[in-house]
Design an enzyme around this catalytic site. Structure first.
Site, short mmCIF file in Angstrom:
data_model
loop_
_atom_site.label_atom_id
_atom_site.label_comp_id
_atom_site.label_asym_id
_atom_site.label_seq_id
_atom_site.Cartn_x
_atom_site.Cartn_y
_atom_site.Cartn_z
N ARG A 18 0.83 -1.20 0.00
CA ARG A 18 0.00 0.00 0.00
C ARG A 18 0.88 1.26 0.00
NH1 ARG A 18 -0.82 4.84 2.25
NH2 ARG A 18 -0.39 3.98 4.32
N ASP A 19 1.60 1.50 1.08
CA ASP A 19 2.35 2.74 1.24
C ASP A 19 3.48 2.84 0.23
OD1 ASP A 19 2.94 5.16 2.40
OD2 ASP A 19 3.76 4.35 4.25
N HIS A 210 5.38 3.96 13.10
CA HIS A 210 5.57 3.98 11.65
C HIS A 210 6.68 4.99 11.37
CE1 HIS A 210 3.96 4.12 7.38
NE2 HIS A 210 4.57 5.30 7.43
N HIS A 212 10.12 6.51 9.08
CA HIS A 212 10.78 6.68 7.79
C HIS A 212 12.28 6.85 8.03
CE1 HIS A 212 7.46 7.45 4.70
NE2 HIS A 212 6.87 6.99 5.78
N CYS A 243 9.32 9.85 0.11
CA CYS A 243 8.66 11.02 0.65
C CYS A 243 8.50 12.00 -0.49
CB CYS A 243 9.53 11.63 1.75
SG CYS A 243 9.02 13.27 2.19
N ASN A 252 10.23 4.77 3.71
CA ASN A 252 9.89 4.00 4.90
C ASN A 252 11.08 3.18 5.40
OD1 ASN A 252 7.37 4.49 3.33
ND2 ASN A 252 6.45 3.44 5.07
#
Lengths: 313, 313
Positions: A18-19, A210, A212, A243, A252
Site C-alpha cells: 500500500r504505502d 511507523h 521513515h 517522501c 519507509n
C-alpha cells in the site's frame, strides 16, 4: 541493553503493497501485486497492509483494490490490513472481508489539508461515521496519526496535540493507533518520549510506530521505540515508499533491515529473513528501479566471505 | 531517554580523507584533498583523520601524505590524526608534526592476515617498536581494533579477545582505543555490551567507536554506544568509505547524518551542521560518484516546505 521495558518479541506490519506502491509512478499489474503479497504472506509477518480503498482517481496506482484482495491467498496467522479514507471505502473493505481497517488523519492541520483535504477535527467526524459502518463486523479498526513527530510545513507538532488526538480516537472506538513519522523528521529522543508517554497513559493500547528513514535515523528510532515498550512496527519491503517532499531521499524503514536488526539482537520477529529477502529481490524488476534496503545488498551479518588469496593494507 | 550514562556532548572524528578516499579508485588530486580537509577543519569537528603514512605502493590513493599534511591549514582546536602502519610511517608522521597517530590491528587473525599481513600478536610487537619512536614526542597514540564486532571470514569475535587486546595495547603505552565494526556486522545489543564492558574496566580510557552502515544499523549502533557511555565517534563525510567485501553496500557511518541525529536530540557535537553539509556537497564532483549520506539529500529535520497548491490523498 540497559533498558527495562524491552520485549523479546516484536510484530511487523509490512506496508509496501500500500504505502510503497502508492507513490510509484509505474502501475504495478494486479497479478504482480498479488504475487508480492502472497510472497510476504509466507514470511511470517504479523500483518500486511495490502491496498487502499480510496478513489481510483485519487490514487490510480491502487485502483485494483478489490481484485487484489480477492486474488491473494489469505494465510492463517496473517492479518490483512487496508487503508480506508471514507465511508464508501469502509463498505468496500468490509465486502472484501479484510481483517483490519487503517484510518489516517494528520496531527498537523496544514499537512491534513494538503494531503487529505481535512483538518484533524474533520477527520475525526468522518471516522465516527466509518465506525458506525464497521460496528459489529469484528474488523479491527486502527488509526494512523500522521506527522506525529513533526510537520514538513508547520514544523513542531506538540506532544499534547498527539495525545489529545489519541484520546479522541479512543473515545470514538478506535482499537489501536499508529504514531507516524510521515516525513522522517523524528529523532530518537522525541520517539522515546512520545512512546513512553503514550504507553504510560494507555498501557493496554496496541500502539504501532511507523518510521521513515529519510534522514538515516529509521533503525535508531525503531530501536529506541522498542527500548520504550513498543512492540509493533510498520515497515516496508525494500524500504519502498519515498517522501514526496524530499526527492532522492529514502522512504519507509526497510522491513528486511528492521527484521535483521531485531533478529541479530535476539529479539524475535516471527519472520523468516531469507524469505523476506527473497521477496525484496522481486522489487526492482516489479517497479523498475533500485530500492534503498541495505541487507539485500550486503547480506546478513552472518554472511561469511572466502579468504582472499592476497590482500593489501 | 531512560539511560543513565548519556552525556550532553560528543566528539566526532571525521575519517573521510583517510578511510574514505583510501578505497576510491580515482586518485583525488592533492589540492582537492587539502581543500576537503580545510573545509572540514572549519566545521567544529574535534578530529580529522587526514591521511595514512603507509607505503605508496600499498595504498596509491594516499601516496601524497606529506604534501597533504604540509598543505593543510592547521586550525586550533582540531586534532589532525594519521594512520601509521609501521616504524617508517611513524617517523614520517612525526616529521609532519601530527597531533595523533592511529595504529590498526585486527582482532581476527584471518582478517589481520588478509588485510595487514599480520596476526594481532605480530601487530602488537610492531606497535611496541612504534611506541619507542613516538615516546617523548607528545603525540597521542590511539589503536583501532578492527573486526571488534565480528569478522567477515571467521564470524564471531569473542568479547574476551577484544578485551584482552585492549589490555595488551594499554600495557604497551597506547593512550586510546577505537572499537571498530569494520564490515558493519555489529548489532545494537552487541555494541551496548562491549562498550559497557570496556568502559567499566577502564573508565578513564578514551574509547572511540567506529561504525559502518553496511546493514543500515549505523546510527542505531551509534545511539546505543552513546547510551552506554561512549562520547567519541568516528564517522565519514558523506558516508564515504565502502566495504571491499560487499559491493553496492554503504560504508562508514555518515558524519553529517550522525551530527544531525545528535544535534536533533539536543546532544552537542560542536559541529556547525550547515558547514558540514556544505563540505559533503563537495564530494560527488571530487570522487565522481554519489555518496550514501541522507541528510544532504533530504535536508535537516528543521527544513520547511511551502504548502502545495493542491494535493491528493
Amino acid at each position: 541493553m540497559t533498558e527495562a521495558n524491552t520485549q523479546a518479541r516484536v510484530a511487523i506490519n509490512d506496508v509496501a503493497p500500500r504505502d510503497g506502491l502508492q507513490i510509484e509512478s509505474r502501475f504495478v499489474p494486479t497479478q504482480e501485486k498479488i504475487r508480492l503479497i502472497d510472497a510476504l504472506s509466507r514470511t511470517g509477518l504479523a500483518k500486511i497492509e495490502a491496498t487502499s480503498f480510496t478513489s481510483p482517481k485519487a490514487i490510480p496506482s491502487l485502483r485494483d483494490a478489490e481484485e487484489v484482495m480477492r486474488g491473494i491467498e489469505r494465510v492463517s496467522g496473517v492479518d490483512y490490513v487496508v487503508l480506508v479514507p471514507n465511508e464508501k471505502g469502509a463498505e468496500r473493505a468490509l465486502a472484501c472481508g479484510v481483517d483490519e481497517i487503517n484510518l489516517v488523519l494528520s496531527a498537523s492541520d496544514s499537512h491534513g489539508r494538503a494531503n487529505l483535504r481535512m483538518t484533524a477535527e474533520q477527520s475525526l467526524e468522518r471516522f465516527a461515521n466509518i465506525l458506525e459502518i464497521t460496528k459489529g463486523s469484528g474488523v479491527f479498526v486502527n488509526a494512523s496519526i500522521s506527522t506525529a513527530f513533526g510537520c514538513p510545513f508547520e514544523g513542531e507538532v506538540p506532544f499534547k496535540r498527539v495525545l489529545s488526538i489519541t484520546e479522541k480516537l479512543l473515545a470514538l472506538g478506535v482499537q489501536g493507533i499508529s504514531l507516524c513519522d510521515t516525513t522522517g523528521m523524528a529523532n530518537p529522543r522525541q520517539v522515546a518520549d512520545l512512546c513512553r508517554e503514550t504507553l504510560s497513559r494507555w498501557p493496554w493500547l496496541p500502539v504501532t510506530i511507523h518510521l521513515h528513514n529519510t534522514r538515516g535515523m529509521g533503525l535508531a528510532n525503531a530501536l529506541v521505540a522498542w527500548q520504550n515498550g513498543i512492540t509493533r512496527f510498520d515497515a516496508s519491503l525494500g524500504g519502498l515508499g519515498g517522501c514526496p517532499y524530499a526527492p532522492g531521499a529514502t522512504g519507509n524503514v526497510c522491513s528486511e533491515d528492521l527484521v535483521h536488526m531485531f533478529e541479530q539482537m535476539g529479539v524475535g520477529t516471527g519472520v523468516d529473513l531469507d524469505r523476506l529477502i527473497a521477496a525484496a529481490e522481486l522489487l526492482p524488476a516489479m517497479i523498475g528501479h533500485d530500492v534503498p534496503g541495505q541487507v539485500v545488498k550486503a547480506g546478513t551479518s552472518d554472511r561469511r566471505y572466502p579468504l582472499p588469496e592476497t590482500a593489501n593494507g
